[in-house]
Design a protein around this motif. Structure first.
Motif, mmCIF file in Angstrom:
data_model
loop_
_atom_site.group_PDB
_atom_site.id
_atom_site.type_symbol
_atom_site.label_atom_id
_atom_site.label_comp_id
_atom_site.label_asym_id
_atom_site.label_seq_id
_atom_site.Cartn_x
_atom_site.Cartn_y
_atom_site.Cartn_z
ATOM 1 N N THR A 30 0.827 -1.204 0.000
ATOM 2 C CA THR A 30 0.000 0.000 0.000
ATOM 3 C C THR A 30 0.857 1.249 0.000
ATOM 4 O OG1 THR A 30 -1.802 -1.136 1.167
ATOM 5 C CG2 THR A 30 -1.795 1.265 1.235
ATOM 6 N N GLY A 31 1.888 1.263 0.821
ATOM 7 C CA GLY A 31 2.763 2.431 0.895
ATOM 8 C C GLY A 31 3.519 2.685 -0.387
ATOM 9 N N MET A 32 3.810 1.636 -1.149
ATOM 10 C CA MET A 32 4.585 1.794 -2.371
ATOM 11 C C MET A 32 3.728 2.053 -3.607
ATOM 12 S SD MET A 32 7.816 -0.795 -2.148
ATOM 13 C CE MET A 32 9.150 -0.512 -0.964
ATOM 14 N N GLY A 39 -6.784 1.567 -1.024
ATOM 15 C CA GLY A 39 -7.832 0.667 -0.567
ATOM 16 C C GLY A 39 -7.873 -0.617 -1.370
ATOM 17 N N ASN A 40 -7.654 -0.508 -2.680
ATOM 18 C CA ASN A 40 -7.690 -1.673 -3.554
ATOM 19 C C ASN A 40 -6.603 -2.673 -3.209
ATOM 20 O OD1 ASN A 40 -6.331 -2.717 -6.406
ATOM 21 N ND2 ASN A 40 -8.551 -2.951 -6.359
ATOM 22 N N ILE A 41 -5.384 -2.198 -2.987
ATOM 23 C CA ILE A 41 -4.284 -3.122 -2.703
ATOM 24 C C ILE A 41 -4.454 -3.769 -1.338
ATOM 25 C CG2 ILE A 41 -2.627 -1.508 -1.639
ATOM 26 C CD1 ILE A 41 -1.753 -4.092 -4.321
ATOM 27 N N ALA A 42 -4.997 -3.018 -0.372
ATOM 28 C CA ALA A 42 -5.264 -3.598 0.940
ATOM 29 C C ALA A 42 -6.366 -4.654 0.837
ATOM 30 C CB ALA A 42 -5.658 -2.498 1.923
ATOM 31 N N MET A 43 -7.379 -4.357 0.038
ATOM 32 C CA MET A 43 -8.479 -5.302 -0.168
ATOM 33 C C MET A 43 -7.980 -6.597 -0.798
ATOM 34 S SD MET A 43 -11.806 -5.726 0.052
ATOM 35 C CE MET A 43 -13.280 -6.370 -0.765
ATOM 36 N N LYS A 44 -7.072 -6.496 -1.760
ATOM 37 C CA LYS A 44 -6.543 -7.691 -2.413
ATOM 38 C C LYS A 44 -5.776 -8.564 -1.422
ATOM 39 C CE LYS A 44 -6.282 -5.842 -7.101
ATOM 40 N NZ LYS A 44 -5.429 -5.227 -8.136
ATOM 41 N N ASN A 45 -5.022 -7.935 -0.526
ATOM 42 C CA ASN A 45 -4.285 -8.705 0.477
ATOM 43 C C ASN A 45 -5.215 -9.410 1.444
ATOM 44 O OD1 ASN A 45 -1.052 -8.284 0.696
ATOM 45 N ND2 ASN A 45 -2.007 -6.564 -0.373
ATOM 46 N N LEU A 46 -6.363 -8.814 1.699
ATOM 47 C CA LEU A 46 -7.360 -9.467 2.551
ATOM 48 C C LEU A 46 -8.026 -10.627 1.818
ATOM 49 C CD1 LEU A 46 -9.286 -9.639 5.026
ATOM 50 C CD2 LEU A 46 -10.709 -7.923 3.880
ATOM 51 N N VAL A 47 -8.478 -10.357 0.597
ATOM 52 C CA VAL A 47 -9.287 -11.331 -0.133
ATOM 53 C C VAL A 47 -8.464 -12.538 -0.574
ATOM 54 C CG1 VAL A 47 -10.613 -11.688 -2.245
ATOM 55 C CG2 VAL A 47 -11.033 -9.678 -0.837
ATOM 56 N N GLY A 115 1.351 -6.987 -5.211
ATOM 57 C CA GLY A 115 2.164 -5.786 -5.355
ATOM 58 C C GLY A 115 2.692 -5.588 -6.763
ATOM 59 N N ALA A 116 3.113 -6.679 -7.406
ATOM 60 C CA ALA A 116 3.654 -6.571 -8.764
ATOM 61 C C ALA A 116 2.585 -6.201 -9.776
ATOM 62 C CB ALA A 116 4.318 -7.895 -9.167
ATOM 63 N N MET A 117 1.325 -6.550 -9.488
ATOM 64 C CA MET A 117 0.219 -6.277 -10.403
ATOM 65 C C MET A 117 -0.628 -5.092 -9.937
ATOM 66 S SD MET A 117 -0.909 -10.230 -11.187
ATOM 67 C CE MET A 117 -2.110 -9.795 -12.427
ATOM 68 N N ALA A 118 -0.073 -4.292 -9.046
ATOM 69 C CA ALA A 118 -0.834 -3.207 -8.439
ATOM 70 C C ALA A 118 -1.196 -2.126 -9.441
ATOM 71 C CB ALA A 118 -0.032 -2.589 -7.292
ATOM 72 N N ALA A 119 -2.304 -1.453 -9.188
ATOM 73 C CA ALA A 119 -2.718 -0.201 -9.834
ATOM 74 C C ALA A 119 -3.323 -0.367 -11.219
ATOM 75 C CB ALA A 119 -1.548 0.788 -9.905
ATOM 76 N N ARG A 120 -3.476 -1.611 -11.708
ATOM 77 C CA ARG A 120 -4.021 -1.758 -13.052
ATOM 78 C C ARG A 120 -4.747 -3.070 -13.282
ATOM 79 N NH1 ARG A 120 1.240 -3.081 -12.226
ATOM 80 N NH2 ARG A 120 2.458 -4.201 -13.790
ATOM 81 N N SER A 404 -12.915 3.100 -9.066
ATOM 82 C CA SER A 404 -13.420 2.376 -10.230
ATOM 83 C C SER A 404 -13.782 0.928 -9.906
ATOM 84 C CB SER A 404 -12.391 2.417 -11.362
ATOM 85 O OG SER A 404 -11.204 1.738 -11.000
ATOM 86 N N GLU A 405 -13.054 0.305 -8.978
ATOM 87 C CA GLU A 405 -13.304 -1.090 -8.646
ATOM 88 C C GLU A 405 -14.169 -1.274 -7.403
ATOM 89 O OE1 GLU A 405 -11.585 -4.266 -10.336
ATOM 90 O OE2 GLU A 405 -12.366 -2.703 -11.634
ATOM 91 N N HIS A 406 -14.140 -0.291 -6.505
ATOM 92 C CA HIS A 406 -14.827 -0.467 -5.223
ATOM 93 C C HIS A 406 -15.817 0.640 -4.894
ATOM 94 C CE1 HIS A 406 -11.902 -3.651 -4.529
ATOM 95 N NE2 HIS A 406 -10.935 -2.797 -4.783
ATOM 96 N N GLY A 407 -15.892 1.669 -5.729
ATOM 97 C CA GLY A 407 -16.815 2.756 -5.451
ATOM 98 C C GLY A 407 -16.454 3.546 -4.215
ATOM 99 N N PHE A 408 -15.153 3.553 -3.888
ATOM 100 C CA PHE A 408 -14.670 4.231 -2.681
ATOM 101 C C PHE A 408 -13.746 5.348 -3.127
ATOM 102 C CE2 PHE A 408 -12.130 4.067 1.413
ATOM 103 C CZ PHE A 408 -13.165 4.562 2.193
ATOM 104 N N SER A 409 -14.202 6.585 -3.018
ATOM 105 C CA SER A 409 -13.537 7.674 -3.724
ATOM 106 C C SER A 409 -12.252 8.154 -3.081
ATOM 107 C CB SER A 409 -14.492 8.869 -3.861
ATOM 108 O OG SER A 409 -14.883 9.333 -2.587
ATOM 109 N N ASN A 410 -12.078 7.969 -1.793
ATOM 110 C CA ASN A 410 -10.881 8.506 -1.138
ATOM 111 C C ASN A 410 -10.554 7.673 0.084
ATOM 112 O OD1 ASN A 410 -8.771 10.030 -0.243
ATOM 113 N ND2 ASN A 410 -9.835 11.976 -0.307
#
Length: 564
Positions: A30-32, A39-47, A115-120, A404-410
């Motif tokens: 998340t920090g990187m 939120g998306n990267i944290a969600m992926k680590n949970l799921v 992490g390697a597939m983050a942001a896209r 775009s993926e979670h409807g969570f704006s900030n």
């Protein structure tokens, strides 16, 4: 079987520590990454942990431990002692303790890829990957080594998973990042890599400390059963783990310092991670001085590996997972063949007089597992790409996956960008429903400020268009807000409709003195228009005066460089 309370408690402590590593990966990744994807990267680590836990219990455990076949175990049902018996259990360890212990290892392999597939990456695509790696990909190679498969029968040694866990995750990350392609803006048109910094280094540092803490359980609890000589061995494993990580961090820091003239924070963090990954295979059979050497080489490998991946192969890995886990895992696997003291391997290491057998087996196993996982993951990602799609749209990527993926704006809802500057709106006539300046004569124009609120994915096109009409000075601010549609209030949070939804936008400010304002407005409109809600707004202000601090020039002269 007679159970050992000490060994059982120890494996359960290790299980909890390894589980906590999920939080470490979440914080590091998340920090990187950019805040719009936090939120998306944290969600992926949970799921991926949740999906992995269920699928490993249903099928993965059987493939990995259901029999002693050379290539595959046998799926007999869900993971229960009444189904699979206790032949795979370490002495004194109950079945359920062993199952949850192996589950957290499987989940660790899965989470490396995020992490390697983050942001896209599409969230649905990532869920499918999480399902398949824990269901099939990880258990098959895991069976070869930990399930008494063909590599184990040849004498391959991997205490806690440099190969089984980390190189598997690194190889899958390699395939995923390669199939996805780089993030928008990562490479220039000439192919030069461009820096896209993460939003919080302190968060990433916290992640590394959590991982380091959990790694004592990762390696230490793999020493089972906890009786007799193994009690002393656990202490050695702890020391080796700690020293290799420290040596890796210092080495990566020194190399980046000498190379870039500054000690790089992210590179130092990856050096520590590579040191942890590399000692994981042989922490029980490598002496403490040699463990330091393993960490030093790991630190050098991760620096060179990240440069190679990003600048030579041109694969975009936002967190360095391929170099740290893939290359670091391969080095740790080979290190056993070089430095093993022979206590838990068929022979001593090559450099300790044991000949080349153990080293050969380690190299063979490392290469085969890497190629298998890369091929299997690439095939999986290709199927996903051809069906539901692997990558989000360019517009969704620019807006950020949180919205775009979670409807969570900030993700950080209280952090808003603002420059605190305001000015009165100029009184100008409307021409065909558009606000223009009252003259097209550039010689007589007053100084004006044009503020453009737009979608983030339109920024590059807008800047190029402004440059084409000779508007070259801009100020850009990340902002959040909403218009009269209240930020598309069909979005929701925790199943409740959001009354107001703060959307991420970009604010572009230009000062106009020699270009007609109408031309700036028309150009911006053409670039930003899609006909949908959220295209943006354009505001025009009068500017009373301008002062150039360096020369003291005022008015229009302050906006024109003397070289022009």
């Amino acid at each position: 079987m007679e159970y050992s309370a000490v060994s059982t408690i120890w494996i359960m402590v290790g299980t909890v520590l390894i589980f906590f590593m999920q939080a470490g990966f979440a914080m590091l990744e998340t920090g990187m990454t950019r805040v719009k994807n936090a939120g998306n990267i944290a969600m992926k680590n949970l799921v991926d942990y949740c999906i992995g836990s269920v699928t490993f219990w249903l099928i993965g455990f059987g493939i990995m431990y259901g029999g002693d076949g050379a290539v595959l175990g046998k799926i007999k049902g869900v993971a229960m002692e009444s189904v699979y018996g206790g032949g795979m259990l370490p002495d004194g360890i109950p079945f359920w303790a062993f199952l949850i212990f192996q589950t957290v290892f499987a989940a660790t392999a899965a989470t490396i890829v995020s992490g390697a597939m983050a942001a896209r990456t599409k969230f649905a695509a990532y869920c499918i990957y999480s399902l398949m790696i824990s269901l099939v990909i990880y258990p098959i190679s895991g069976h070869w080594i930990w399930g008494d498969g063909w590599l184990a029968q040849l004498g391959f040694h991997d205490l806690a998973g440099s190969t089984v866990v980390h190189m598997v995750g690194g190889a899958a990350a390699f395939a995923g990042a390669w199939m996805l392609g780089p993030r928008i803006g990562k490479y220039s048109r000439s192919g030069k890599s461009k820096k896209i910094p993460g939003h919080s280094m302190p968060l990433s540092v916290l992640g590394i400390f959590i991982l380091w803490f959990g790694w004592f359980g990762f390696n230490g609890s793999s020493v089972l059963p906890l009786t007799g000589d193994t009690v002393s061995l656990v202490g050695k494993v702890f020391c080796n783990t700690n020293l290799s990580a420290a040596a890796g961090a210092v080495t990566a820091m020194c190399i980046s310092w000498a190379w870039k003239k500054k000690p790089d924070i992210a590179m130092t963090l990856n050096g520590a991670l590579a040191g942890l990954v590399s000692i994981t295979a042989g922490a029980d059979v490598i002496s403490t001085p040699l463990a330091v050497l393993v960490g030093i080489v790991a630190g050098a490998i991760v620096v060179g590996g990240m440069h190679f991946i990003e600048n030579v192969v041109k694969i975009d890995d936002p967190v360095g997972a391929i170099a740290a886990h893939g290359f670091g895992g391969l080095w740790g696997t080979v290190a056993v063949g070089l430095f093993s003291d022979g206590t838990a391997t068929k022979t001593k290491g090559l450099l300790l007089g044991g000949g080349g057998y153990q080293c050969g087996i380690q190299i063979l196993g490392g290469i085969v597992v890497f190629l298998y996982v890369f091929a299997a993951s690439a095939l999986l990602f290709k199927i996903v790409q051809k069906t539901i799609g692997l990558r989000v749209s360019a517009e969704d990527e620019m807006d950020g996956l949180d919205i775009s993926e979670h409807g969570f704006s900030n993700t950080y809802t209280e952090v808003l960008s603002s420059d605190g500057i305001s000015a009165p709106m100029m009184n100008v006539p409307k021409i065909d429903g558009k606000v223009f300046d009252s003259t097209e004569n550039a010689e007589n124009l007053n100084i004006s400020k044009v503020v453009i609120i737009a979608r983030k994915n339109k920024l590059d096109a807008l800047l190029h268009a402004m440059n084409d009409i000779n508007v070259t000075g801009v100020t850009i601010t990340d902002v959040t807000g909403y218009g009269i549609q209240k930020g598309n209030n069909d979005k929701y949070y925790r199943s409740s409709d959001a009354d107001l939804n703060l959307l991420p936008k970009v604010k572009v400010e230009v000062i106009v003195s020699t270009v007609p304002v109408s031309r700036v407005v028309e150009t911006a409109e053409k670039v930003l228009y899609s006909g949908n809600y959220g295209d943006g707004k354009i505001f025009v202000y009068d500017v009373k005066n301008v002062v150039k601090v360096r020369t003291g020039e005022v008015g229009r002269e302050a906006l024109i460089d003397e070289s022009k």
